[in-house]
Enzyme design. Sequence first.
Site, PDB file in Angstrom:
ATOM      1  N   HIS A 103      40.289 -26.959  16.214  1.00 14.25           N
ATOM      2  CA  HIS A 103      41.720 -26.788  15.958  1.00 14.25           C
ATOM      3  C   HIS A 103      42.109 -25.448  16.587  1.00 14.25           C
ATOM      4  CE1 HIS A 103      40.405 -29.184  12.437  1.00 14.25           C
ATOM      5  NE2 HIS A 103      41.592 -29.741  12.519  1.00 14.25           N
ATOM      6  N   ASP A 145      40.900 -22.691  14.462  1.00 15.19           N
ATOM      7  CA  ASP A 145      39.451 -22.489  14.309  1.00 15.19           C
ATOM      8  C   ASP A 145      39.004 -21.432  15.311  1.00 15.19           C
ATOM      9  OD1 ASP A 145      39.461 -24.654  12.580  1.00 15.19           O
ATOM     10  OD2 ASP A 145      38.718 -26.065  14.088  1.00 15.19           O
ATOM     11  N   MET A 182      37.274 -32.495  23.017  1.00 15.73           N
ATOM     12  CA  MET A 182      38.467 -32.812  22.217  1.00 15.73           C
ATOM     13  C   MET A 182      39.005 -31.539  21.589  1.00 15.73           C
ATOM     14  SD  MET A 182      39.256 -33.127  18.710  1.00 15.73           S
ATOM     15  CE  MET A 182      38.353 -34.082  17.479  1.00 15.73           C
ATOM     16  N   GLU A 194      44.597 -40.140  14.047  1.00 13.85           N
ATOM     17  CA  GLU A 194      43.577 -40.316  13.005  1.00 13.85           C
ATOM     18  C   GLU A 194      44.241 -40.578  11.664  1.00 13.85           C
ATOM     19  OE1 GLU A 194      40.764 -37.111  12.822  1.00 13.85           O
ATOM     20  OE2 GLU A 194      40.032 -37.713  10.834  1.00 13.85           O
ATOM     21  N   LYS A 248      44.296 -41.457   7.495  1.00 13.97           N
ATOM     22  CA  LYS A 248      43.580 -41.200   6.244  1.00 13.97           C
ATOM     23  C   LYS A 248      44.515 -41.631   5.119  1.00 13.97           C
ATOM     24  CE  LYS A 248      40.994 -37.553   3.891  1.00 13.97           C
ATOM     25  NZ  LYS A 248      40.744 -36.104   3.763  1.00 13.97           N
ATOM     26  N   GLU A 271      37.977 -42.591  11.487  1.00 13.96           N
ATOM     27  CA  GLU A 271      36.901 -41.849  10.807  1.00 13.96           C
ATOM     28  C   GLU A 271      36.286 -42.726   9.730  1.00 13.96           C
ATOM     29  OE1 GLU A 271      37.321 -37.711   9.697  1.00 13.96           O
ATOM     30  OE2 GLU A 271      36.436 -38.123   7.738  1.00 13.96           O
ATOM     31  N   HIS A 285      37.403 -42.167   6.155  1.00 16.40           N
ATOM     32  CA  HIS A 285      38.802 -42.427   5.831  1.00 16.40           C
ATOM     33  C   HIS A 285      39.057 -43.903   5.562  1.00 16.40           C
ATOM     34  CE1 HIS A 285      40.055 -38.424   7.920  1.00 16.40           C
ATOM     35  NE2 HIS A 285      39.169 -38.270   6.954  1.00 16.40           N
ATOM     36  N   ASP A 308      35.344 -40.400  14.681  1.00 13.60           N
ATOM     37  CA  ASP A 308      34.820 -39.397  13.750  1.00 13.60           C
ATOM     38  C   ASP A 308      33.762 -40.055  12.864  1.00 13.60           C
ATOM     39  OD1 ASP A 308      36.388 -37.409  14.753  1.00 13.60           O
ATOM     40  OD2 ASP A 308      37.639 -37.165  12.969  1.00 13.60           O
ATOM     41  N   ASP A 342      37.177 -36.919  -0.846  1.00 14.24           N
ATOM     42  CA  ASP A 342      36.854 -36.880   0.585  1.00 14.24           C
ATOM     43  C   ASP A 342      35.496 -36.197   0.780  1.00 14.24           C
ATOM     44  OD1 ASP A 342      36.929 -36.643   3.325  1.00 14.24           O
ATOM     45  OD2 ASP A 342      38.469 -35.084   3.334  1.00 14.24           O
ATOM     46  N   ASP A 380      32.958 -36.547   3.401  1.00 14.45           N
ATOM     47  CA  ASP A 380      32.505 -36.087   4.729  1.00 14.45           C
ATOM     48  C   ASP A 380      30.993 -35.832   4.777  1.00 14.45           C
ATOM     49  OD1 ASP A 380      35.032 -36.224   5.872  1.00 14.45           O
ATOM     50  OD2 ASP A 380      35.503 -34.119   5.498  1.00 14.45           O
ATOM     51  N   ASP A 392      32.287 -35.654  12.275  1.00  8.84           N
ATOM     52  CA  ASP A 392      33.279 -34.909  11.496  1.00  8.84           C
ATOM     53  C   ASP A 392      32.807 -34.901  10.048  1.00  8.84           C
ATOM     54  OD1 ASP A 392      35.390 -33.553  10.584  1.00  8.84           O
ATOM     55  OD2 ASP A 392      36.862 -35.142  10.843  1.00  8.84           O
TER      56      ASP A 392
HETATM   57  C1  GLT Z   1      39.986 -32.105   8.682  1.00  2.00           C
HETATM   58  C2  GLT Z   1      39.965 -33.575   8.405  1.00  2.00           C
HETATM   59  C3  GLT Z   1      39.395 -34.353   9.515  1.00  2.00           C
HETATM   60  C4  GLT Z   1      40.172 -34.280  10.792  1.00  2.00           C
HETATM   61  C5  GLT Z   1      40.159 -32.939  11.384  1.00  2.00           C
HETATM   62  C6  GLT Z   1      41.104 -32.897  12.549  1.00  2.00           C
HETATM   63  S1  GLT Z   1      40.345 -31.657  10.282  1.00  2.00           S
HETATM   64  O1  GLT Z   1      38.766 -31.542   8.377  1.00  2.00           O
HETATM   65  O2  GLT Z   1      39.240 -33.811   7.204  1.00  2.00           O
HETATM   66  O3  GLT Z   1      39.200 -35.694   9.172  1.00  2.00           O
HETATM   67  O4  GLT Z   1      39.546 -35.097  11.737  1.00  2.00           O
HETATM   68  O5  GLT Z   1      42.344 -32.338  12.248  1.00  2.00           O
HETATM   69 MN    MN Z   2      38.243 -36.592  10.976  1.00  2.00          MN
HETATM   70 MN    MN Z   3      37.328 -36.656   6.592  1.00  2.00          MN
END
Ligand code: GLT
Ligand code: MN
Ligand code: MN
Length: 388
Positions: free
Chosen positions: A55, A58, A89, A182, A184, A218, A221, A246, A256, A258, A288
């Site tokens: 980002h 970042d 990216m 993306e 979510k 993702e 998500h 992702d 969430d 991850d 991700d």
């Molecule tokens: C954030 C989010 C991710 C996104 C990123 C891109 S940032 O951490 O949870 O799923 O892909 O903005």
């Molecule tokens: Mn993501």
């Molecule tokens: Mn995520």
Amino acid sequence: MDPYTPKPEHKFSFGLWTVGSVGRDPFGAPVRDPLSPVELVYLLAEVGAYGVNFHDNDLIPIDATPAEAEAIKREFRKALEATGIQVPMATTNLFGDPIFKDGAFTSNDPKVRAYALQKTMRAIDLGVEFGAKVYVFWGGREGTETDACRDPVTAIQRMREAMNFLCEYVLDQGYDLKFALEAKPNEPRGDIYLATTGHMLAFIETLDHPEMVGVNPEVAHEHMAGLNFLHAVAQAWEAGKLFHIDLNDQYPGRYDQDFRFGSRDIKATFFLVKFLEDVGYPGPRHFDAHAYRTEDYEGVKDFARGCMRTYLILKEKAAQWNADPEIQALLAEINADDGSMAPYMGSYTPQKASALKAFPFDRQALGRRGWKYERLDQLTVEILLGVR
Ligand code: GLT
Ligand code: MN
Ligand code: MN
């Protein structure tokens, strides 16, 4: 040499925010000291990654002066050159600052919407400067806790206006850049607009330049919403819209998470890797995800190595599955076609329609057929469990 060693051609990438996560959560403070972008590039090189994504903030803190920004960029570029790490990216942070608490492109305040456009154009310039070819839009704050605040149709229209504006900006600059949206369903907002990859695919077709815009699905998500991620990816791929992906893992119906790739649902992860490899998805495999909050930076490296290693192990298992004679025999049987229906199907003709309407099917016999999917799935599980 270890057959599961990551190589540049595998295109494994990580966001600065992934291996750089300091383990903050809504209930607890950071557990790891922050590393600089340069340190993170060296960490990624050490574990064998090919790419790093970021980002805008970042890399360059939101309040950095132009001189500070230049110095950061110089150091970052040196680290990229020294390690060979690519930037496939880039994206914009449109969620962290309080200005975005009621959304960015969909905010009710035109000044916030305009600022979001300004910030994104500057971040696009930054990404392109480092070679990014894909630009991700994750609208984490584009949503609501109460629908009293805004007509959801207005939100969609504002999102469209922003995407159209930014596509024109990219064309105007002559950048070689595609957008990947993306989805979510929720978190950090109570509900997020355009909640799934399917919503995004439908929305893209309403844009002025749909050819420039695809998706960045993702795993977590879609799993959060209890959906089948592979099916979302397949639909995106079939539509020519899988511009980025992702990879991580997630239990359905939870916060969430991850998690490390493949750490939760090995079978779903296997079919995902098999799909990406079978179709020859050419893009980066972006993890991700982040390490458990229990870890120090050695654990972060274990996490990153684990994501890539699991991908490569499952890639090997997919090749084994594709070459397995019993599986192939079952697939041949399942997909057998004696050609007898060809005159009645395919492209419509009135003759086919009337012939088909008159055809005498043996419905009971067709309904008695056993499909052998139990056997097929068991063979899959035995490959995954390593006994086959
Ligand atoms: C954030 C989010 C991710 C996104 C990123 C891109 S940032 O951490 O949870 O799923 O892909 O903005
Ligand atoms: Mn993501
Ligand atoms: Mn995520």
